[in-house]
Design a protein around this motif. Structure first.
Motif, PDB file in Angstrom:
ATOM      1  N   PRO A 127     -70.042 -25.105   4.750  1.00 24.38           N
ATOM      2  CA  PRO A 127     -70.910 -23.980   5.169  1.00 24.38           C
ATOM      3  C   PRO A 127     -70.794 -22.763   4.258  1.00 24.38           C
ATOM      4  O   PRO A 127     -71.652 -21.887   4.289  1.00 24.38           O
ATOM      5  N   LEU A 128     -69.727 -22.706   3.423  1.00 24.57           N
ATOM      6  CA  LEU A 128     -69.560 -21.539   2.555  1.00 24.57           C
ATOM      7  C   LEU A 128     -70.056 -21.801   1.134  1.00 24.57           C
ATOM      8  O   LEU A 128     -69.974 -20.935   0.281  1.00 24.57           O
ATOM      9  N   GLN A 129     -70.508 -23.030   0.870  1.00 28.46           N
ATOM     10  CA  GLN A 129     -71.021 -23.340  -0.467  1.00 28.46           C
ATOM     11  C   GLN A 129     -72.551 -23.392  -0.412  1.00 28.46           C
ATOM     12  O   GLN A 129     -73.129 -23.591   0.660  1.00 28.46           O
ATOM     13  N   PRO A 130     -73.227 -23.225  -1.578  1.00 26.84           N
ATOM     14  CA  PRO A 130     -74.689 -23.372  -1.577  1.00 26.84           C
ATOM     15  C   PRO A 130     -75.090 -24.744  -1.049  1.00 26.84           C
ATOM     16  O   PRO A 130     -74.401 -25.727  -1.283  1.00 26.84           O
TER      17      PRO A 130
ATOM     18  N   LYS B  47     -68.572 -12.499   2.353  1.00 24.71           N
ATOM     19  CA  LYS B  47     -69.459 -12.441   1.186  1.00 24.71           C
ATOM     20  C   LYS B  47     -70.208 -13.765   1.017  1.00 24.71           C
ATOM     21  O   LYS B  47     -71.414 -13.801   0.771  1.00 24.71           O
ATOM     22  N   LYS B  48     -69.460 -14.875   1.191  1.00 23.49           N
ATOM     23  CA  LYS B  48     -70.060 -16.208   1.040  1.00 23.49           C
ATOM     24  C   LYS B  48     -71.127 -16.433   2.113  1.00 23.49           C
ATOM     25  O   LYS B  48     -72.194 -16.974   1.836  1.00 23.49           O
TER      26      LYS B  48
ATOM     27  N   GLU C 245     -73.015 -24.293  10.662  1.00 24.42           N
ATOM     28  CA  GLU C 245     -71.962 -23.584  11.393  1.00 24.42           C
ATOM     29  C   GLU C 245     -70.615 -23.919  10.778  1.00 24.42           C
ATOM     30  O   GLU C 245     -70.401 -25.021  10.280  1.00 24.42           O
ATOM     31  N   GLU C 246     -69.691 -22.964  10.874  1.00 20.16           N
ATOM     32  CA  GLU C 246     -68.343 -23.233  10.375  1.00 20.16           C
ATOM     33  C   GLU C 246     -67.659 -24.232  11.300  1.00 20.16           C
ATOM     34  O   GLU C 246     -67.741 -24.127  12.516  1.00 20.16           O
TER      35      GLU C 246
END
Length: 1216
Positions: free
Chosen positions: A276-279, A826-827, A844-845
């Motif tokens: 979830p934090l990567q493109p 930020k991500k 979702e995380e």
């Protein structure tokens, strides 16, 4: 100084697990290796619980193991590859419950060496041969067969060596009954070795090699070699012969490829977890590579009636199911694989081994968490939410482009956890404190890694499962359970006695009161039992009620004004003690009538306790009665018809015996047990003495202090064997475990009376009373001597400190390769912007406790400071650190001039790189405690120029070790103020201890340094160090001159400063001698003496000087990274040292370690063992055959029971 090493808890980490039919029955067992311990586990297919059958310390490092079965046999043997330089074949003997060594063949040097085989081991599926290999060069093949007497035979080794070759994995290929083939992943480094430019290293190739054992010619040849992906790391065998296409699955980064000789390779990508934090993967098909590949770490293959499947697990914990399609000819010959299918199965903690049982259970030996047994509820074929990927639909061939495929993570669907085996690995730090004010202190430990890490309180005692608790109408004084008929499996009634009444409860689906049982309800009861096959007996103060199955009642009344004060009964005998010291004996005749013996026995003193022994199998009666009197004696009375009520023996005790029991314990390793008389005394002592089953004489008396209240004893059954429940101010259970007698407290409230309990819902339990509550409980895990209270943590814990004012703990947690809160925000913002632009879906995380923390690149850290209340397992305050800052050290400190107020100092660093070690800046956070000590308030933050790995309070100031610099700080209003420093330490300061002006510094690579602080010129002077370089992991100051420590190779040492040096340093009035003394051996002017050296096989993580039992001596308690808890006990007399040294020497020759390692060289792995006697080896004496015990006892000029008693005493006096 001599020390005695004892293990309090074996290693809890598992480095390998295999499955097999080791008992020769149809039920499958698990064999697990815990570094230097072999453990046999049996999962119960009915209840889903895992039971430990056997635990054996092998005094060697188990590197690999594999089960194998000769063709046509029904029992599996075990081949062990260890550090002994020998191949060892073991067989489990279920009758004696031991591992028997069948073969032991030497092939190389001992130790874990690169070119000595033992690291890899593979057995042909048909049990014809086994290959044992080293990391480099050497591979040996042994042919296995059976002789005319059907005994296993082993051939001379056949060599399959190849110089300049590294082996990454080795398995046996399933080829049916053709010549056995072994597959290896190999790298040839001969060119890389010769090429100084490094070009050959960049161009090195990994190959899959088949080695064929030609059974006709009796030699091994390299049959086939094929270049594979340079990132390949694991091989999985595919069923062959008539079961499948044979060949191997080669697991590499991002891909799994099926390969076999003369067949084209078939590959399939490993699905990735969307981050979830990567493109997100873009919609136009151009997948964005997240930069980190996926590798397989463990696998299991399972054959079904038709076909088979493979489960593989990635390093993130995701499990995938792989199935295959292959061609089959008209004649039944099976061709190559045409299609590979892969589908997401479930996510579980990362394992080192997966084992799938035929009964539908999956066992996961977890790397850093509790080991779990799962029920497979579904094979996942009907899971339509998950995409199934097929190789037939994806590009194949050498030059095929890379493909990224994804799956949707979710909670457990196909697996359900049914049992857990506690594991404290990785145990990072521990402290021994008695905050609960129990009899023995608790061990507080930081365990685990990542989001599954925990803070644990380990309390000595067996874990008790409460099945039911019900309130009673008053305070009862006794409880019993009885069966209505001896043929029934379960108890029928619970009888509860009060001060003036008796309550009868019937046991069915529920427990309810009944009144028509024939029991007298209007009086208290002294004892209840079953008589004959279907009658019951109730003894009350004024008489005896004999209740027949048809509810007919016979009564015997007491004569005159006498009352019954004590009573005991078994199935055929009843004995009562009347007031005034008179003993009356009754026996059941063949017609079911209870008859009084014509004589009565008078005692000079009042009788305080009675017990009748169990009736031996095939006998009419028990021959013995034990009677305790107020004159502090216990008498054994004969109940044989020829000598009825005659005294046979007597035992004098120190206090009044309030409770007795005669019980048979199965502690001999055979079907015949030992008869013991256990005596509970008024003072809280338990006396155990051996009762001769023929003559009735008493011998071998042993004592144990159980608590401050009088000891009451009750016979119960635990795991099918007799046991004794002993109740004092703490409840204890005496039982046999793996043919050894154990006496361990129960982790429950103090109980007042108990009895065994058996019902359909609870086949083996205990019913007990505590004030006005009735408890029904079970004790299942007899192997766990510690009961765990667990507080889950967020990140990997690093260090913790006790806060005395509030009895709370402050814990620092730091996680590498994950995002700190600001980076994560930020991500997520970037992701939200990408969403606004219409690309990808918002994910979702994932919950970290199942899926772990999101991975970031190296050099990224998340960290927090936590205040924990151990009494109610609650976090009272949590501070997240931001800006890529990580905490590494913590201490509490009382600064001068602050009225005794304690501050919490946390050492942190930002942008830390581990190799080479560097950071952008370090900080010292100074926190004030809130009013009640449960919250923190930041006072100030002091920048420093290194990573502070060690902090310690020192004379109202703060000692800080950062890299090679030792500094003294004092508190200021806006920051900490630097007062003094020394930059003369070799590498990095890891530990600090102080006493007076003396400072002991532990260096990460150069052992310990003794320093002194000179007040008059404000200097720290190093005056002594060690001659041996040691990679320190932990140290503890035992006294002013002595330090105990451990290193990362598994050694424990004790260093002592010579007395004359210590005095000279302290008595130097000017201090100039210290400064101008000439260095010696490129170090300090003085050297420490080595008082003790010992190898324990696992890196120690904490060492504490403490007492473990009330009134016991001070001992050294250590914990290791893999979860072992042990202690070093100082000897007090030269006589004991000589005795145990002689015993250890005899055991080394009479009972050599199971896997062929020499015991002396094992304990001297890196440094020769010095002044430490191995108590674990000495305790192997109890496992020897009686003949061997007698031989050793004769050579030591002792009796066998004297040696056993001495071994028990040395453990019980200081630990458990």
């Amino acid at each position: 100084m001599f020390l005695y090493n004892l293990s309090l808890q074996q290693s809890t980490a598992i480095n390998q697990a295999v499955i097999g039919n080791f008992s020769g029955t149809k039920q499958q067992e698990l064999l697990v290796a815990r570094n230097n311990v072999l453990e046999l586990l049996r999962p119960d297919s009915a209840t889903g619980k895992v039971h430990t059958l056997l635990t054996h310390q092998v005094f060697g490092i188990i590197r690999s193991m594999v089960p194998f079965r000769l063709t046509g046999a029904s029992k599996d043997y075990i081949v062990i590859g260890s550090d002994s330089g020998r191949i060892v074949i073991l067989e489990y003997n279920p009758e004696k419950n031991v591992f028997d060594r069948v073969h032991e063949e030497t092939y190389g040097k001992s130790g874990c060496r690169r070119i000595v085989p033992g690291q890899y081991i593979a057995a042909d599926p048909k049990g014809r041969a086994v290959m044992i290999g080293a990391l480099e060069k050497q591979k040996l093949v042994y042919i296995l067969n059976r002789d005319a007497a059907t005994k296993l035979t082993i051939s001379s080794p056949l060599e399959a060596h190849k110089a300049h070759t590294l082996v990454h994995d080795m398995i046996a290929v399933d080829v049916g009954f053709e010549n056995p083939i072994f597959a290896c992943i190999e790298v040839d480094y001969s060119e890389s070795d010769q090429d100084p430019t490094g070009e050959a290293f960049q161009n090195a190739e990994k190959v899959l090699t088949y080695y064929e054992l030609d059974l006709g010619l009796n030699h091994v040849v390299r049959k086939w070699s094929n270049k594979i992906d340079m990132r390949a790391n694991k091989l999985i065998a595919v069923p062959g012969g008539v079961d499948g296409p044979s060949g191997v699955l080669v697991c590499s980064e991002d891909y799994i490829t099926w390969r076999h000789q003369d067949h084209p390779a078939v590959r399939i990508p490993i699905p990735r977890r969307p981050d979830p934090l990567q493109p997100s993967p873009s919609t136009n098909g151009e997948d964005i590579d997240t930069g980190r590949g996926v590798i397989i770490v463990s696998s299991v293959m399972h054959k079904l009636k038709k076909g088979f499947f493979v489960l593989v697990q990635t390093e993130d914990g995701d499990v995938f199911k792989i199935s295959m399609e292959y061609t089959a000819g008209a004649d039944g010959t099976i061709g190559g694989v045409t299609n590979l299918r892969i589908k997401y199965f479930d996510t579980i903690p990362v394992t080192v081994s997966l084992c799938l049982l035929k009964s539908g259970f999956l066992f996961g030996a977890n790397e850093f968490a509790n080991h779990q047994l799962y029920q497979i509820e579904n094979l996942g074929d009907d899971d339509e939410d998950q995409m199934e990927y097929q190789s037939a639909e994806l590009p194949q061939g050498e030059d095929a482009e890379d493909v990224l495929v994804y799956f949707n993570p979710r909670g457990l669907r196909n697996l359900a956890v049914v049992d857990e085996i506690e594991s404290v690995s990785a145990l990072i730090d521990a402290k021994v404190l008695n905050l609960a004010e129990d009899d023995s202190p608790q061990i507080y430990a930081l365990c685990g890694r990542g989001a599954r890490s925990s803070f644990r309180m380990l309390r000595h005692g067996l874990e008790v499962s409460e099945m039911a608790v019900s309130e009673l109408p008053g305070n009862p004084n006794a409880v019993w359970t009885v069966k209505a008929n001896s043929t029934e499996d379960h108890d029928s009634f619970i009888i509860v006695s009060f001060g003036d009444a008796t309550l009868v409860l019937s046991i069915g689906e529920t427990v309810e009161e009944v009144t028509d049982t024939g029991f007298l309800n209007s009086t208290p009861t002294i004892t209840v039992g079953q008589l004959g096959d279907d009658a019951l007996v109730q003894v009350y103060p004024r008489g005896i009620r004999h209740i027949r199955s048809d509810r007919r009642v016979s009564e015997w009344r007491t004569p005159g004004n006498k009352t019954i004060v004590r009573a005991a009964c078994n199935r055929r005998q009843v004995v009562i003690a009347l007031s005034g010291g008179e003993l009356v004996y009754f026996e059941l005749d063949s017609g079911g009538q209870l008859n009084e013996y014509q004589d009565r026995k008078e005692f000079a003193a009042p009788i305080t306790s009675l017990s009748i022994g169990p009736i031996p199998e095939g006998r009419q009666r028990s021959s013995f009665l034990a009677a305790g009197c107020e004159d502090n004696t216990v008498r054994i009375i004969s109940l044989d018809p020829d000598s009825c009520l005659q005294a046979m023996g007597m035992q004098a005790v120190s206090y009044t015996p309030v409770s007795l029991t005669i019980t048979e314990m199965m502690d001999t390793g055979t079907s015949v047990g030992t008869l013991y008389l256990m005596i509970g005394l008024q003072s809280g002592l338990l006396v155990r003495t051996t009762l001769d089953s023929i003559t009735g004489t008493l011998s071998d008396t042993r004592l144990r202090l159980l608590g401050s209240r009088p000891v009451k004893l009750f016979n119960v059954r635990i795991q099918g064997a007799p046991a004794v429940l002993a109740l004092s101010s703490r409840s204890w259970l005496s039982y046999t475990y793996q043919s050894r007698s154990k006496l361990i407290p129960l982790s429950c409230a103090p109980l007042e009376y108990g009895s065994s309990f058996c019902s359909e819902q609870c086949p083996e339990g205990i019913v007990a009373i505590e004030s006005n509550n009735l408890h029904i409980m079970t004790v299942e895990k007899l192997s766990n001597v510690f009961n765990h209270s667990v507080i889950p943590l967020k990140y990997t814990p690093r260090r913790f400190v006790h806060i005395p004012q509030s009895n709370h703990f402050a814990i620092i947690e730091s996680e590498h390769n994950t995002w700190c809160p600001s980076d994560k925000a930020k991500k997520l913002e970037e992701k939200a912007q990408q969403m606004d632009e219409g690309e990808g879906a918002l994910l979702e995380e994932l919950p970290p406790d199942q899926f772990g923390l999101p991975r970031a690149e190296s050099g990224k850290w998340a960290s927090c400071i936590r205040i924990v209340n151990p009494s109610d397992s609650e976090t009272t305050h949590l501070i997240e650190l931001d800006n890529n800052e990580a905490a590494f050290s913590i201490t509490s400190c009382v600064f001068n001039g602050h009225g005794g107020e304690a501050f919490l100092i946390v050492g942190t660093a930002a942008d830390v790189k581990l190799s080479p070690r560097s950071c952008s800046s370090g900080f010292l956070h100074t926190y004030k405690f809130g009013a009640d000590g449960t919250t923190l308030e930041l006072l100030h933050k002091t920048p420093i120029d290194g990573i502070p790995y060690a902090l310690c309070a020192f004379q109202g100031r703060l000692l800080v070790g950062m890299g090679p610099i030792l500094r003294i700080y004092d508190v200021g209003k806006k920051k900490l103020l630097r007062k003094c420093e020394n930059k003369q330490f070799p590498n990095t300061i890891l530990t600090l201890h102080t006493q007076g002006d003396r400072i002991v510094v532990g260096d990460v690579q150069e052992s310990v340094h003794y320093c002194t602080y000179r007040h008059f010129d404000n200097r720290i002077v190093v005056f002594a160090d060690d001659t041996t370089p040691r990679w320190i992991t932990t140290t503890a100051m035992l006294d002013y001159d002595t330090v105990a420590g451990g290193d990362k190779f598994g050694n424990i040492f004790v260093d002592r400063l010579p007395a004359e040096t210590s005095e000279e340093v302290d008595d130097d009035p000017t201090g100039n001698k210290l400064v101008y003394e000439k260095g010696y051996l490129q170090g300090a002017p003085h050297k420490v003496e080595h008082a003790a050296e010992f190898f324990i096989g696992e890196a120690p993580t904490s060492i504490t000087k403490t007492t473990m039992v009330p009134g016991g001596r001070e001992i050294i308690v250590y914990t290791t990274f893999l979860g072992t808890i042990g202690c070093l006990v100082p000897f007090q007399s030269k006589e004991d040292v000589d005795f145990f040294q002689a015993l250890e020497m005899h055991l080394r020759s009479k009972a050599p370690p199971l896997c062929g390692r020499d015991h002396l060289s094992y304990r001297s792995y890196y440094v020769p063992v010095r002044n430490v006697i191995d108590g674990d080896m000495c305790e192997q004496f109890n496992l020897l055959a009686p003949e061997q015990k007698r031989q050793i006892a004769e050579e030591l000029d002792r009796e066998v029971h004297e040696i056993a008693k001495k071994l028990e005493d040395v453990r019980n006096r200081v630990a458990f």
